[in-house]
Motif scaffolding. Structure first.
Motif, PDB file in Angstrom:
ATOM      1  N   GLN A 129      58.113   7.324  41.759  1.00 43.88           N
ATOM      2  CA  GLN A 129      57.210   7.193  42.914  1.00 43.88           C
ATOM      3  C   GLN A 129      57.062   5.730  43.333  1.00 43.88           C
ATOM      4  OE1 GLN A 129      53.959   9.806  43.663  1.00 43.88           O
ATOM      5  NE2 GLN A 129      54.126  10.758  41.642  1.00 43.88           N
ATOM      6  N   LEU A 130      57.152   4.819  42.370  1.00 49.61           N
ATOM      7  CA  LEU A 130      57.155   3.396  42.720  1.00 49.61           C
ATOM      8  C   LEU A 130      58.382   3.060  43.545  1.00 49.61           C
ATOM      9  CD1 LEU A 130      55.864   0.586  42.379  1.00 49.61           C
ATOM     10  CD2 LEU A 130      57.142   0.361  40.231  1.00 49.61           C
ATOM     11  N   GLN A 131      59.517   3.646  43.200  1.00 44.11           N
ATOM     12  CA  GLN A 131      60.746   3.467  43.981  1.00 44.11           C
ATOM     13  C   GLN A 131      60.545   3.939  45.411  1.00 44.11           C
ATOM     14  OE1 GLN A 131      64.408   2.479  42.853  1.00 44.11           O
ATOM     15  NE2 GLN A 131      63.876   1.990  44.970  1.00 44.11           N
ATOM     16  N   GLN A 132      59.890   5.079  45.584  1.00 53.88           N
ATOM     17  CA  GLN A 132      59.638   5.617  46.913  1.00 53.88           C
ATOM     18  C   GLN A 132      58.777   4.669  47.741  1.00 53.88           C
ATOM     19  OE1 GLN A 132      57.993   9.563  46.351  1.00 53.88           O
ATOM     20  NE2 GLN A 132      59.632  10.133  44.936  1.00 53.88           N
ATOM     21  N   ILE A 133      57.790   4.058  47.101  1.00 52.94           N
ATOM     22  CA  ILE A 133      56.920   3.118  47.820  1.00 52.94           C
ATOM     23  C   ILE A 133      57.717   1.901  48.275  1.00 52.94           C
ATOM     24  CG2 ILE A 133      54.914   1.603  47.641  1.00 52.94           C
ATOM     25  CD1 ILE A 133      53.729   3.602  45.652  1.00 52.94           C
ATOM     26  N   PHE A 134      58.516   1.340  47.382  1.00 54.70           N
ATOM     27  CA  PHE A 134      59.343   0.191  47.756  1.00 54.70           C
ATOM     28  C   PHE A 134      60.302   0.548  48.891  1.00 54.70           C
ATOM     29  CE2 PHE A 134      58.230  -1.998  43.733  1.00 54.70           C
ATOM     30  CZ  PHE A 134      58.060  -3.287  44.229  1.00 54.70           C
ATOM     31  N   ASN A 135      60.874   1.751  48.827  1.00 55.06           N
ATOM     32  CA  ASN A 135      61.797   2.175  49.878  1.00 55.06           C
ATOM     33  C   ASN A 135      61.115   2.260  51.236  1.00 55.06           C
ATOM     34  OD1 ASN A 135      63.784   2.393  47.945  1.00 55.06           O
ATOM     35  ND2 ASN A 135      63.714   4.619  47.823  1.00 55.06           N
ATOM     36  N   SER A 136      59.861   2.679  51.228  1.00 54.31           N
ATOM     37  CA  SER A 136      59.147   2.881  52.494  1.00 54.31           C
ATOM     38  C   SER A 136      58.531   1.602  53.048  1.00 54.31           C
ATOM     39  CB  SER A 136      58.054   3.941  52.316  1.00 54.31           C
ATOM     40  OG  SER A 136      57.052   3.497  51.410  1.00 54.31           O
ATOM     41  N   LYS A 137      58.247   0.634  52.179  1.00 56.88           N
ATOM     42  CA  LYS A 137      57.515  -0.553  52.613  1.00 56.88           C
ATOM     43  C   LYS A 137      58.355  -1.823  52.647  1.00 56.88           C
ATOM     44  CE  LYS A 137      52.946   1.061  51.135  1.00 56.88           C
ATOM     45  NZ  LYS A 137      52.382   1.093  52.509  1.00 56.88           N
ATOM     46  N   CYS A 138      59.515  -1.816  52.017  1.00 57.14           N
ATOM     47  CA  CYS A 138      60.309  -3.038  51.922  1.00 57.14           C
ATOM     48  C   CYS A 138      61.705  -2.818  52.502  1.00 57.14           C
ATOM     49  CB  CYS A 138      60.440  -3.490  50.464  1.00 57.14           C
ATOM     50  SG  CYS A 138      58.854  -3.635  49.599  1.00 57.14           S
ATOM     51  N   LYS A 139      62.171  -3.775  53.263  1.00 59.52           N
ATOM     52  CA  LYS A 139      63.511  -3.690  53.833  1.00 59.52           C
ATOM     53  C   LYS A 139      64.575  -4.105  52.823  1.00 59.52           C
ATOM     54  CE  LYS A 139      62.041  -4.446  58.611  1.00 59.52           C
ATOM     55  NZ  LYS A 139      62.154  -5.320  59.809  1.00 59.52           N
ATOM     56  N   ASN A 140      64.216  -5.048  51.944  1.00 59.09           N
ATOM     57  CA  ASN A 140      65.207  -5.472  50.950  1.00 59.09           C
ATOM     58  C   ASN A 140      65.398  -4.372  49.906  1.00 59.09           C
ATOM     59  OD1 ASN A 140      62.462  -6.261  50.390  1.00 59.09           O
ATOM     60  ND2 ASN A 140      63.189  -7.329  48.587  1.00 59.09           N
ATOM     61  N   LYS A 141      66.557  -4.387  49.266  1.00 57.44           N
ATOM     62  CA  LYS A 141      66.936  -3.303  48.361  1.00 57.44           C
ATOM     63  C   LYS A 141      66.415  -3.552  46.952  1.00 57.44           C
ATOM     64  CE  LYS A 141      70.890  -0.355  47.218  1.00 57.44           C
ATOM     65  NZ  LYS A 141      72.349  -0.131  47.397  1.00 57.44           N
ATOM     66  N   ILE A 142      65.681  -2.560  46.437  1.00 56.15           N
ATOM     67  CA  ILE A 142      65.081  -2.653  45.103  1.00 56.15           C
ATOM     68  C   ILE A 142      65.417  -1.394  44.330  1.00 56.15           C
ATOM     69  CG2 ILE A 142      62.905  -2.760  43.824  1.00 56.15           C
ATOM     70  CD1 ILE A 142      61.857  -4.332  46.392  1.00 56.15           C
ATOM     71  N   GLN A 143      65.851  -1.556  43.090  1.00 57.13           N
ATOM     72  CA  GLN A 143      66.187  -0.431  42.222  1.00 57.13           C
ATOM     73  C   GLN A 143      65.273  -0.442  41.008  1.00 57.13           C
ATOM     74  OE1 GLN A 143      70.329  -1.205  41.356  1.00 57.13           O
ATOM     75  NE2 GLN A 143      71.044  -0.290  43.271  1.00 57.13           N
ATOM     76  N   ILE A 144      64.726   0.733  40.673  1.00 51.96           N
ATOM     77  CA  ILE A 144      63.817   0.852  39.529  1.00 51.96           C
ATOM     78  C   ILE A 144      64.435   1.797  38.511  1.00 51.96           C
ATOM     79  CG2 ILE A 144      61.501   1.454  38.760  1.00 51.96           C
ATOM     80  CD1 ILE A 144      60.542   0.801  41.590  1.00 51.96           C
ATOM     81  N   LEU A 145      64.578   1.324  37.279  1.00 50.36           N
ATOM     82  CA  LEU A 145      65.208   2.094  36.216  1.00 50.36           C
ATOM     83  C   LEU A 145      64.153   2.502  35.193  1.00 50.36           C
ATOM     84  CD1 LEU A 145      67.347  -0.090  37.372  1.00 50.36           C
ATOM     85  CD2 LEU A 145      68.731   0.645  35.448  1.00 50.36           C
ATOM     86  N   ASN A 146      64.084   3.792  34.902  1.00 46.47           N
ATOM     87  CA  ASN A 146      63.078   4.331  33.995  1.00 46.47           C
ATOM     88  C   ASN A 146      63.655   4.477  32.586  1.00 46.47           C
ATOM     89  OD1 ASN A 146      61.113   5.723  32.624  1.00 46.47           O
ATOM     90  ND2 ASN A 146      60.927   7.385  34.105  1.00 46.47           N
ATOM     91  N   LEU A 147      63.257   3.571  31.676  1.00 51.24           N
ATOM     92  CA  LEU A 147      63.726   3.615  30.292  1.00 51.24           C
ATOM     93  C   LEU A 147      62.711   4.255  29.351  1.00 51.24           C
ATOM     94  CD1 LEU A 147      65.749   1.510  31.519  1.00 51.24           C
ATOM     95  CD2 LEU A 147      65.757   0.418  29.278  1.00 51.24           C
ATOM     96  N   GLY A 148      61.644   4.827  29.903  1.00 52.72           N
ATOM     97  CA  GLY A 148      60.621   5.446  29.070  1.00 52.72           C
ATOM     98  C   GLY A 148      61.138   6.661  28.316  1.00 52.72           C
ATOM     99  N   VAL A 149      60.619   6.874  27.093  1.00 49.21           N
ATOM    100  CA  VAL A 149      60.980   8.022  26.260  1.00 49.21           C
ATOM    101  C   VAL A 149      59.720   8.512  25.542  1.00 49.21           C
ATOM    102  CG1 VAL A 149      62.394   8.872  24.339  1.00 49.21           C
ATOM    103  CG2 VAL A 149      63.323   7.149  25.904  1.00 49.21           C
ATOM    104  N   PRO A 150      59.468   9.823  25.550  1.00 45.95           N
ATOM    105  CA  PRO A 150      58.293  10.350  24.842  1.00 45.95           C
ATOM    106  C   PRO A 150      58.273   9.966  23.369  1.00 45.95           C
ATOM    107  CG  PRO A 150      59.227  12.031  26.263  1.00 45.95           C
ATOM    108  CD  PRO A 150      60.193  10.881  26.270  1.00 45.95           C
ATOM    109  N   GLY A 151      57.096   9.586  22.886  1.00 50.81           N
ATOM    110  CA  GLY A 151      56.935   9.276  21.472  1.00 50.81           C
ATOM    111  C   GLY A 151      57.369   7.893  21.052  1.00 50.81           C
ATOM    112  N   TYR A 152      57.824   7.062  21.975  1.00 53.47           N
ATOM    113  CA  TYR A 152      58.312   5.738  21.600  1.00 53.47           C
ATOM    114  C   TYR A 152      57.174   4.824  21.158  1.00 53.47           C
ATOM    115  CZ  TYR A 152      63.327   5.490  22.644  1.00 53.47           C
ATOM    116  OH  TYR A 152      64.694   5.609  22.598  1.00 53.47           O
ATOM    117  N   ASP A 153      57.484   3.992  20.164  1.00 53.39           N
ATOM    118  CA  ASP A 153      56.587   2.908  19.796  1.00 53.39           C
ATOM    119  C   ASP A 153      57.152   1.604  20.367  1.00 53.39           C
ATOM    120  OD1 ASP A 153      58.758   2.349  18.189  1.00 53.39           O
ATOM    121  OD2 ASP A 153      57.684   2.480  16.292  1.00 53.39           O
TER     122      ASP A 153
END
Length: 306
Positions: A129-153
């Motif tokens: 959803q953060l990617q969607q916001i950047f896409n809608s509000k910013c002309k420059n190209k931004i990529q967001i990569l999700n490295l989250g994993v359940p249970g991670y410390d």
């Protein structure tokens, strides 16, 4: 009382995830599993990645579609959440090239199930959803990569960045914490994952034997390992209802000028529309989180939005 119940629900779900992942370690094929029905709480959704220093390190199985059959009625989200795991084991619709294109800014998001987006569709987690916001509000190209994993410390998040994140040459790292992350040490706890009671006993015993100060010192040492693999700015994030002493502990995890902290993300715990029955954010809750993260990134001018 409600907040305590929600925290218990979150810990219970983490216990289930880790217990199932532990079963991977006891299978004959320890590096990869056969593919049948895949769900977030099914050991077939994960692989044990070979890491010399970590015995139990795991990641989502690449190139899988995971359909989740929830054990409860999900009134604030999909009845059967779907995770699209890309070729690099990220909970993302698309794949990313290692080579970053000119004039492209990349953001890597680290964390546990609250970053991964447990029990919501891939397109509804907060990095998406953060990617969607950047896409809608910013002309420059931004990529967001999700490295989250359940249970991670903390240690697993650093290893995940080392294996999957650093090669993408991020311009910013987002690291989301919930309170219990500070006292989760998987390599010490997971040998006791025979059942829920054993895990709770081991968890309580770790805190009792070590004490909070020693655990927090260890977590600080583990978090600092990420500085070996990136010099990018890091924004540490937590919720506004995190206890003040633990906010301070998160803020103090890294001690560099390019490390920032924000501890006022909207509290989505227990709200009828902003959270799910298990205590994780609903799609709407993630929307509120992503909006606040976007404000912090742009207000602090961490990533240009032209």
């Amino acid at each position: 009382m409600k907040r305590r119940l929600v925290i218990y629900l979150i810990i219970f779900q983490i216990i289930i995830i880790l217990a199932l992942i532990y079963s991977i370690y006891n299978t004959k094929n320890k590096s990869e599993l056969k593919s049948n029905n895949v769900s977030a709480l099914d050991s077939q959704a994960y692989i044990l990645s070979k890491v010399d220093s970590l015995k139990y390190f795991y990641e989502p199985k690449p190139n899988t579609i995971q359909i989740i059959n929830l054990p409860w009625e999900n009134t604030n989200g999909p009845r059967q959440p779907k995770y699209t795991i890309n070729k690099d084991g990220l909970n993302q619709i698309r794949d990313f090239s290692k080579q970053k294109e000119k004039n492209v800014y990349r953001i890597v998001a680290l964390g546990d199930s609250f970053t991964f987006g447990l029990n919501v569709n891939t397109e509804d987690n907060y990095p998406a959803q953060l990617q969607q916001i950047f896409n809608s509000k910013c002309k420059n190209k931004i990529q967001i990569l999700n490295l989250g994993v359940p249970g991670y410390d903390i240690q697993y998040s650093v290893e995940r960045f080392k294996l999957r994140g650093q090669k993408y040459d991020p311009d910013l790292i987002l690291w989301l914490f919930i309170e219990s992350d500070l006292f989760r040490v998987n390599e010490l706890l997971r040998p006791s994952l025979k059942n829920e009671i054993n895990y709770k006993t081991a968890y309580d015993k770790l805190i009792q034997d070590w004490g909070e100060d020693k655990i927090l010192k260890k977590q600080d040492e583990q978090a600092s390992e990420i500085l070996k693999y990136s010099s990018s700015p890091i924004l540490l994030l937590t919720f506004n209802n995190t206890q003040a002493k633990y906010k301070k502990a998160i803020e103090n995890l890294l001690h560099l000028n390019n490390t920032l902290f924000y501890g006022n993300l909207p509290n989505v715990y227990g709200d009828s529309t902003e959270s799910l029955p298990d205590g994780h954010p609903s799609p709407y809750g993630y929307k509120l989180i992503s909006q606040e993260v976007f404000r912090q990134i742009t207000d602090k001018k961490l990533i240009p939005c032209n």
